[in-house]
Design an enzyme around this catalytic site. Structure first.
Site, short mmCIF file in Angstrom:
data_model
loop_
_atom_site.label_atom_id
_atom_site.label_comp_id
_atom_site.label_asym_id
_atom_site.label_seq_id
_atom_site.Cartn_x
_atom_site.Cartn_y
_atom_site.Cartn_z
N ARG A 78 1.05 -1.14 -0.03
CA ARG A 78 -0.01 -0.11 0.16
C ARG A 78 0.88 1.28 0.06
O ARG A 78 2.03 1.33 0.64
CB ARG A 78 -0.92 0.06 1.19
CG ARG A 78 -1.86 -1.04 1.28
CD ARG A 78 -2.39 -0.90 2.73
NE ARG A 78 -3.65 -1.97 2.85
CZ ARG A 78 -3.29 -3.03 2.92
NH1 ARG A 78 -2.30 -3.80 3.05
NH2 ARG A 78 -4.53 -3.98 3.24
N SER A 146 6.19 -5.71 7.29
CA SER A 146 5.68 -6.59 8.06
C SER A 146 6.47 -8.00 8.38
O SER A 146 5.76 -8.90 8.09
CB SER A 146 4.24 -6.86 7.35
OG SER A 146 3.58 -5.77 7.52
N ASP A 199 4.28 -3.29 10.88
CA ASP A 199 2.72 -3.18 10.86
C ASP A 199 1.86 -2.75 12.06
O ASP A 199 1.26 -2.09 12.43
CB ASP A 199 2.03 -3.93 9.91
CG ASP A 199 2.02 -5.35 10.29
OD1 ASP A 199 3.12 -5.80 10.96
OD2 ASP A 199 1.64 -6.28 9.64
P1 ADP Z 1 -1.39 -8.00 4.18
O1 ADP Z 1 -1.42 -9.19 5.29
O2 ADP Z 1 -0.82 -8.39 2.91
O3 ADP Z 1 -0.85 -6.65 4.78
P2 ADP Z 1 -4.14 -7.42 4.73
O4 ADP Z 1 -3.96 -7.13 5.90
O5 ADP Z 1 -5.18 -6.67 3.83
O6 ADP Z 1 -2.91 -7.34 3.92
O7 ADP Z 1 -4.62 -8.68 4.68
C1 ADP Z 1 -5.12 -9.66 3.52
C2 ADP Z 1 -5.46 -11.17 4.08
O8 ADP Z 1 -6.32 -10.91 4.66
C3 ADP Z 1 -5.66 -11.92 2.87
O9 ADP Z 1 -4.60 -12.54 2.45
C4 ADP Z 1 -6.71 -12.92 3.22
O10 ADP Z 1 -5.85 -13.91 3.83
C5 ADP Z 1 -7.29 -12.28 4.65
N1 ADP Z 1 -8.63 -11.50 3.82
C6 ADP Z 1 -8.88 -10.41 3.12
N2 ADP Z 1 -10.28 -10.52 2.87
C7 ADP Z 1 -10.77 -11.62 3.54
C8 ADP Z 1 -12.04 -11.97 3.67
N3 ADP Z 1 -13.13 -11.56 3.03
N4 ADP Z 1 -12.48 -13.16 4.21
C9 ADP Z 1 -11.28 -13.70 4.90
N5 ADP Z 1 -9.99 -13.47 4.88
C10 ADP Z 1 -9.87 -12.15 4.14
#
Ligand code: ADP
Length: 468
Positions: A78, A146, A199
């Site tokens: 992001r 992270s 993070d």
């Molecule tokens: P990152 O971990 O890459 O920083 P996020 O905090 O946005 O990003 O987390 C993304 C993760 O959250 C996805 O890989 C998935 O495992 C989980 N996730 C996202 N949307 C959903 C959803 N609708 N239902 C369940 N898990 C979700």
């Protein structure tokens, strides 16, 4: 191949192995608190690394100016820009770009990864500033990263190890902020990496900015981790650590937590053995978004191998990580009468035309796996509250009066991450278990607050607070 009875037995076994009665959760709470102590007592004293962040002052609300933030998560990166007006209420997040991390970057080289990030930043800046860097001053960037980092200051630190499927081995031991700064310089971008932040620390900073009772932050996304504000004198492994505030944020790296009280199944054991980081990140593999889908897939695969309720065995079911946690939540929360969503997702897995009875069974598997995750997550949080004396354990021993219980201080837990934000059942199971563990009385003093984009916004607040 036998049929329904076998499947019912497999489900029953799964339910038993994933069982998390409150007594067991309390054992996890205690184990978490004990491991936190051990990790603070000596380097390598626990599976919990309890890393120093060199963040001792959290944002006050008086921060001013324009700042950029870049967050490399597990699945997404992001970029955003915030404008701060010097008053808590004046926080303007001007633009947030969120993109999936191209998967080939996860096992490329350091140069390829950082060139890509610098390139993405440059494009973002061009769009935001429309060709003119209005103030003509160097831009300040917060880099949210992270993965576990051993910090030497708030703006520098080396990568300890990769997690969440990343594998760029040459980067282990390298200074992450320097890598990014080098790539920015190569592109001729007038931008300085002012802070390097986990993070969870970003989420804590945003929480604290809005509410100074925020002492703990937890992320449930692709991976999972937590940080909290600790007194420096409790960080025994760093004798003589001095900060003006008398405290420092500690990055627990709780994904690596382990305790014999964690309810582990044969699916967890296989998942771990076949992962790119075997014997590592045991807690994360039970509670985070990268893995929940794969646990569910393994249960379905076993059922399809040992019965014929899913029809002929689909080869797709044998592909690791084909079933994403997003699909698990979509199936779990499918409220159509015939479970159309479940049917659609099973079709993508090469399983067609199963009766509603079998679809319901799949929903049940999702429920068991996610319920365990949510409840263990709650136990982890309660463990931190216990460590910092905010779990009410001082106030609820027998003989204490009601007024003493009411002396309990309010504590805010900032929570962020795609799993928590988007998977309602996960969130509900977590919150329900937290109340079960803490009890109704104490729970009233513990506020769980969602911090959308907190990881990046909060890091921008941190870089801003250093300019003051
Ligand atoms: P990152 O971990 O890459 O920083 P996020 O905090 O946005 O990003 O987390 C993304 C993760 O959250 C996805 O890989 C998935 O495992 C989980 N996730 C996202 N949307 C959903 C959803 N609708 N239902 C369940 N898990 C979700």
């Amino acid at each position: 191949r036998r049929k329904w009875r076998t499947v019912v037995e497999i489900l029953k076994e799964l339910e038993d192995d994933c069982d998390t009665p409150v007594g067991r959760l309390r054992q996890v709470v205690d184990a978490m608190a004990v491991e936190m102590h051990a990790g603070l007592a000596s380097e390598g004293g626990s599976k919990l690394k309890m890393l120093l962040t060199f963040v001792d002052d959290l944002p006050t609300g008086r921060e001013k100016g324009t700042y950029y933030a870049l967050h490399l998560g597990g699945t997404y990166f992001r970029i955003l820009r915030v404008l701060l007006g010097g008053q808590r209420s004046y926080l303007d997040v001007q633009d947030v770009e969120r993109h999936p991390i191209p998967s080939h970057l996860m096992n490329s080289t350091s140069e390829v990864l950082f060139n890509f990030l610098a390139f993405s930043l440059e494009r973002f800046i061009e769009k935001e500033e429309n060709g003119s860097n209005s103030q003509g001053v160097r831009r300040e960037l917060a880099f949210t990263f992270s993965f576990p980092v051993k910090h030497t200051s708030i703006s520098s630190g080396v990568l300890i190890k990769w997690t969440k499927g990343f594998e760029i081995s040459e980067m282990v031991g390298q200074d992450i902020a320097e890598c990014l700064q080098g790539a920015l310089n190569r592109r001729g971008l007038d931008m300085r990496v002012g802070v390097l932040v986990n993070d969870t620390v970003g989420a804590l900073s945003l929480g604290y900015y809005h509410d100074p009772d925020t002492l703990v932050a937890v992320v449930f996304g692709t991976g999972s981790n937590a940080c909290y504000l600790e007194r420096t004198d409790a960080i025994i492994k760093c004798q003589g650590l001095l900060t003006t505030s008398g405290s420092m944020v500690v990055n627990m790296e709780w994904g690596n937590f382990w305790s014999s009280h964690l309810p582990r199944t044969a699916y967890d054991i296989d998942l771990d053995a076949e992962s790119s980081n075997a014997n590592d990140m045991g807690f994360e593999k039970m509670i985070s978004g990268m893995y929940l889908g794969d646990i569910v897939r393994r249960v379905i695969l076993r059922m399809s191998q040992e019965s014929d309720i899913f029809g002929p065995i689909s080869p797709v079911l044998s592909e690791p990580y084909v079933l994403r946690t997003n699909s698990v939540s979509a199936m779990h929360e499918d409220d159509t009468p015939e479970l159309q969503e479940v049917s659609r997702i099973l079709k993508d897995l090469g399983v067609s035309d199963v009766p509603v009875k079998v679809r319901k069974l799949v929903v049940k598997i999702c429920d068991v796996v996610t319920r365990r995750a949510g409840r263990l997550a709650a136990a982890g949080i309660a463990g931190i509250l216990k460590k910092i004396g905010r779990d009410g354990s001082g106030g609820i021993t027998s003989g204490r009066s009601r007024s003493e219980i009411q002396m309990q201080k309010r504590t805010v837990v900032a929570v962020e991450g795609g799993l928590y934000m988007n998977y309602t059942m996960f969130r509900e199971y977590m919150e329900e278990a937290l109340v079960e563990i803490l009890g109704e009385e104490v729970s009233q003093y513990v506020v769980v607050k969602a911090m959308e984009d907190g990881s990046s916004i909060g890091s921008a607040l941190l870089v801003a607070s250093l300019q003051a």
